[in-house]
Enzyme design. Structure first.
Site, PDB file in Angstrom:
ATOM      1  CB  ALA A 225       0.945  -2.631   3.451  1.00 17.57           C
ATOM      2  NE  ARG A 226       4.110  -0.373   9.399  1.00 13.16           N
ATOM      3  CZ  ARG A 226       5.689  -0.743   8.872  1.00 13.16           C
ATOM      4  NH1 ARG A 226       5.659  -1.975   8.205  1.00 13.16           N
ATOM      5  NH2 ARG A 226       6.581  -0.091   8.912  1.00 13.16           N
ATOM      6  CD  GLU A 255       3.517  -6.399  13.243  1.00 14.88           C
ATOM      7  OE1 GLU A 255       4.668  -5.917  13.562  1.00 14.88           O
ATOM      8  OE2 GLU A 255       3.092  -6.317  12.022  1.00 14.88           O
ATOM      9  CG  HIS A 274       6.410  -7.098  10.330  1.00  9.17           C
ATOM     10  ND1 HIS A 274       5.767  -5.736  10.756  1.00  9.17           N
ATOM     11  CD2 HIS A 274       7.415  -6.499   9.419  1.00  9.17           C
ATOM     12  CE1 HIS A 274       5.740  -4.837   9.839  1.00  9.17           C
ATOM     13  NE2 HIS A 274       6.690  -5.159   9.152  1.00  9.17           N
ATOM     14  CB  ALA A 277      11.854  -6.150   5.026  1.00  6.08           C
TER      15      ALA A 277
HETATM   16  P1  NDP Z   1       7.259   3.646  -1.301  1.00  6.56           P
HETATM   17  O1  NDP Z   1       7.205   4.774  -0.423  1.00  6.56           O
HETATM   18  O2  NDP Z   1       8.427   3.367  -2.202  1.00  6.56           O
HETATM   19  O3  NDP Z   1       5.810   3.317  -2.120  1.00  6.56           O
HETATM   20  C1  NDP Z   1       4.421   3.494  -1.520  1.00  6.56           C
HETATM   21  C2  NDP Z   1       3.734   3.460  -2.756  1.00  6.56           C
HETATM   22  O4  NDP Z   1       2.331   3.422  -2.082  1.00  6.56           O
HETATM   23  C3  NDP Z   1       3.561   4.546  -3.623  1.00  6.56           C
HETATM   24  O5  NDP Z   1       3.575   4.015  -4.979  1.00  6.56           O
HETATM   25  C4  NDP Z   1       2.604   4.988  -3.430  1.00  6.56           C
HETATM   26  O6  NDP Z   1       1.946   5.950  -4.397  1.00  6.56           O
HETATM   27  C5  NDP Z   1       1.341   4.109  -2.802  1.00  6.56           C
HETATM   28  N1  NDP Z   1       0.503   4.851  -1.896  1.00  6.56           N
HETATM   29  C6  NDP Z   1       0.389   5.739  -1.102  1.00  6.56           C
HETATM   30  N2  NDP Z   1      -0.830   5.915  -0.654  1.00  6.56           N
HETATM   31  C7  NDP Z   1      -1.790   5.162  -1.265  1.00  6.56           C
HETATM   32  C8  NDP Z   1      -3.108   4.773  -1.509  1.00  6.56           C
HETATM   33  N3  NDP Z   1      -3.891   5.468  -0.682  1.00  6.56           N
HETATM   34  N4  NDP Z   1      -3.403   3.858  -2.228  1.00  6.56           N
HETATM   35  C9  NDP Z   1      -2.935   3.285  -3.135  1.00  6.56           C
HETATM   36  N5  NDP Z   1      -1.414   3.476  -3.211  1.00  6.56           N
HETATM   37  C10 NDP Z   1      -1.042   4.272  -2.151  1.00  6.56           C
HETATM   38  O7  NDP Z   1       7.222   2.598  -0.111  1.00  6.56           O
HETATM   39  P2  NDP Z   1       7.989   1.035  -0.023  1.00  6.56           P
HETATM   40  O8  NDP Z   1       7.459   0.447  -1.154  1.00  6.56           O
HETATM   41  O9  NDP Z   1       9.258   1.220   0.479  1.00  6.56           O
HETATM   42  O10 NDP Z   1       7.222   0.400   1.392  1.00  6.56           O
HETATM   43  C11 NDP Z   1       5.821   0.514   1.322  1.00  6.56           C
HETATM   44  C12 NDP Z   1       5.138  -0.058   2.738  1.00  6.56           C
HETATM   45  O11 NDP Z   1       5.579  -1.284   2.807  1.00  6.56           O
HETATM   46  C13 NDP Z   1       5.806   0.970   3.898  1.00  6.56           C
HETATM   47  O12 NDP Z   1       5.385   2.085   4.177  1.00  6.56           O
HETATM   48  C14 NDP Z   1       5.745   0.024   4.855  1.00  6.56           C
HETATM   49  O13 NDP Z   1       4.464   0.277   5.708  1.00  6.56           O
HETATM   50  C15 NDP Z   1       5.577  -1.543   4.262  1.00  6.56           C
HETATM   51  N6  NDP Z   1       6.840  -2.025   4.268  1.00  6.56           N
HETATM   52  C16 NDP Z   1       6.545  -3.435   4.951  1.00  6.56           C
HETATM   53  C17 NDP Z   1       7.791  -4.255   5.300  1.00  6.56           C
HETATM   54  C18 NDP Z   1       7.578  -5.662   5.878  1.00  6.56           C
HETATM   55  O14 NDP Z   1       8.386  -6.150   6.504  1.00  6.56           O
HETATM   56  N7  NDP Z   1       6.567  -6.344   5.952  1.00  6.56           N
HETATM   57  C19 NDP Z   1       9.129  -3.781   4.876  1.00  6.56           C
HETATM   58  C20 NDP Z   1       9.080  -2.483   4.171  1.00  6.56           C
HETATM   59  C21 NDP Z   1       7.987  -1.750   3.937  1.00  6.56           C
HETATM   60  P3  NDP Z   1       2.445   7.099  -5.298  1.00  6.56           P
HETATM   61  O15 NDP Z   1       3.578   6.377  -6.108  1.00  6.56           O
HETATM   62  O16 NDP Z   1       1.821   7.915  -6.215  1.00  6.56           O
HETATM   63  O17 NDP Z   1       3.372   8.026  -4.154  1.00  6.56           O
HETATM   64  C1  7N6 Z   2      12.269  -4.554   9.232  1.00  5.85           C
HETATM   65  C2  7N6 Z   2      11.613  -4.050   8.339  1.00  5.85           C
HETATM   66  C3  7N6 Z   2       9.432  -1.429   7.255  1.00  5.85           C
HETATM   67  O1  7N6 Z   2       8.851  -0.575   7.201  1.00  5.85           O
HETATM   68  O2  7N6 Z   2       8.210  -2.785   8.467  1.00  5.85           O
HETATM   69  C4  7N6 Z   2       9.398  -2.699   7.697  1.00  5.85           C
HETATM   70  O3  7N6 Z   2      10.429  -1.221   6.664  1.00  5.85           O
HETATM   71  C5  7N6 Z   2      10.291  -3.390   8.700  1.00  5.85           C
HETATM   72  C6  7N6 Z   2      13.492  -5.478   8.791  1.00  5.85           C
END
Ligand code: NDP
Ligand code: 7N6
Length: 308
Positions: A225-226, A255, A274, A277
């Site tokens: 996530a983050r 980072e 990181h 993805a």
């Molecule tokens: P989505 O918006 O599709 O999904 C986010 C999910 O998180 C939803 O199910 C939402 O709930 C849930 N959520 C929000 N707040 C909370 C909380 N307080 N407790 C529990 N669940 C919660 O996002 P993605 O799946 O596309 O991406 C998720 C996150 O992953 C991004 O915001 C980013 O920070 C991170 N990420 C990291 C990447 C990497 O390279 N490591 C790549 C891409 C993303 P609900 O369904 O009820 O709205």
């Molecule tokens: C870069 C993806 C996101 O939030 O942290 C990721 O989508 C970065 C390939």
């Protein structure tokens, strides 16, 4: 909104080659130009970018090439009326496949053997160290694009999956969905807790010492996530004192993770920079989102993935 230029900010190079992104965005009937920090923008611009810049607020529309938009000042976008879209929806295979890699490494001890390989070391792990994913429980925190992809794969591997999301709505391949106020109960029986939620005011510091204490001592935390969703000192202490068995971290508090950070040398941690993805098709996936929104603009429809 009338888009006369797609300006591709140089920061996209953090995810894919700038020239690949420019090429992928060509052919949509709008001129495409690579721009740097010296560029200025106007209401005919769509900016495609990895990172935010204040100057982007002069554009009509900014498309962030990440799912997470926690670095963007959403209130400023709302105040200026500049549209902000994110890239959720394209990480349903990449990040979950990386998560499967983490789970398999921990269960089958692959990270340990990779380390030993460097020394030509044939030492085998103790009899009770390896286990199978089949039959183990996972808790997926966040059941959006990534969380659902993780849940689907865990289910296919024979794991029992529970999840957490704001709405508490049911999700496919998830036996029970909890709400954030029930996080303690959700993680209690899990062998793996996988963080797939955005960084928000609610999730900042969500995984703290108290939550780690609720987790099984033989459990693993996976953070795609983050970084700040997890309290850094609490995790380091939990790894050191055996509160949990290990952690795989793709997202970090700072980072790049500083060279001196203790996690680099931690036997029970897997650290990736990181890249969960990353894929050689990232530019194509982003271009498809931008193309869809250009078509929506032409039809006078609202933008997909609009967050401000
Ligand atoms: P989505 O918006 O599709 O999904 C986010 C999910 O998180 C939803 O199910 C939402 O709930 C849930 N959520 C929000 N707040 C909370 C909380 N307080 N407790 C529990 N669940 C919660 O996002 P993605 O799946 O596309 O991406 C998720 C996150 O992953 C991004 O915001 C980013 O920070 C991170 N990420 C990291 C990447 C990497 O390279 N490591 C790549 C891409 C993303 P609900 O369904 O009820 O709205
Ligand atoms: C870069 C993806 C996101 O939030 O942290 C990721 O989508 C970065 C390939």
């Amino acid at each position: 909104m009338d888009i006369a230029r797609i300006a591709v900010h140089e920061s996209v190079a953090k995810a894919c080659p700038l020239e690949s992104m420019v090429a992928a965005l060509e052919g949509f009937g709008v001129p495409v130009e690579a721009v740097g920090d010296d560029a200025s923008f106007d209401t005919g611009d769509c900016v495609v970018t990895f990172s935010p810049r204040d100057a982007f607020l002069d554009a009509a529309w900014v498309h962030g090439i990440r799912a997470g938009y926690d670095e963007f000042d959403v209130e400023a976008y709302e105040a200026t009326g500049t549209a902000l879209t994110n890239s959720t929806g394209i990480h349903g295979d990449t990040v979950p496949e990386t998560v499967v890699g983490f789970l398999t490494a921990f269960a089958r001890r692959l990270h340990v053997y990779r380390d030993r390989q460097r020394d030509g070391d044939w030492t085998q792990e103790p009899y009770d160290a390896p286990f199978t994913l089949t039959g183990e429980q996972m808790c997926v925190v966040g059941l959006g694009t990534i969380g659902q992809g993780v849940a689907d794969r865990a289910d296919a591997l024979g794991m029992a999956v529970v999840g957490v999301r704001r709405s508490g709505d049911p999700a496919e391949n998830v036996e029970r969905v909890y709400t954030p106020d029930e996080l303690d109960a959700a993680v209690a029986d899990a062998r793996f807790v996988v963080l797939c939620c955005p960084l928000t005011e609610e999730t900042d510091g969500m995984v703290d010492a108290a939550l780690l204490d609720e987790m099984r001592t033989d459990s693993y935390l996976v953070n795609v996530a983050r970084g700040p969703v997890v309290v850094e000192e609490a995790l380091l202490a939990a790894l050191d004192d055996g509160t949990i068995a290990g952690a795989a971290l793709d997202a970090h508090w700072e980072e790049p993770l500083p060279e001196t950070h203790p996690l680099w040398d931690h036997d029970s941690a897997i650290v990736t920079p990181h890249v969960a993805a990353f894929t050689n098709r990232y530019h194509e996936d982003i271009a498809a989102l931008v193309q869809e929104n250009l078509a929506r603009i032409d039809r006078g429809e609202s933008l997909r993935n609009r967050v401000a």
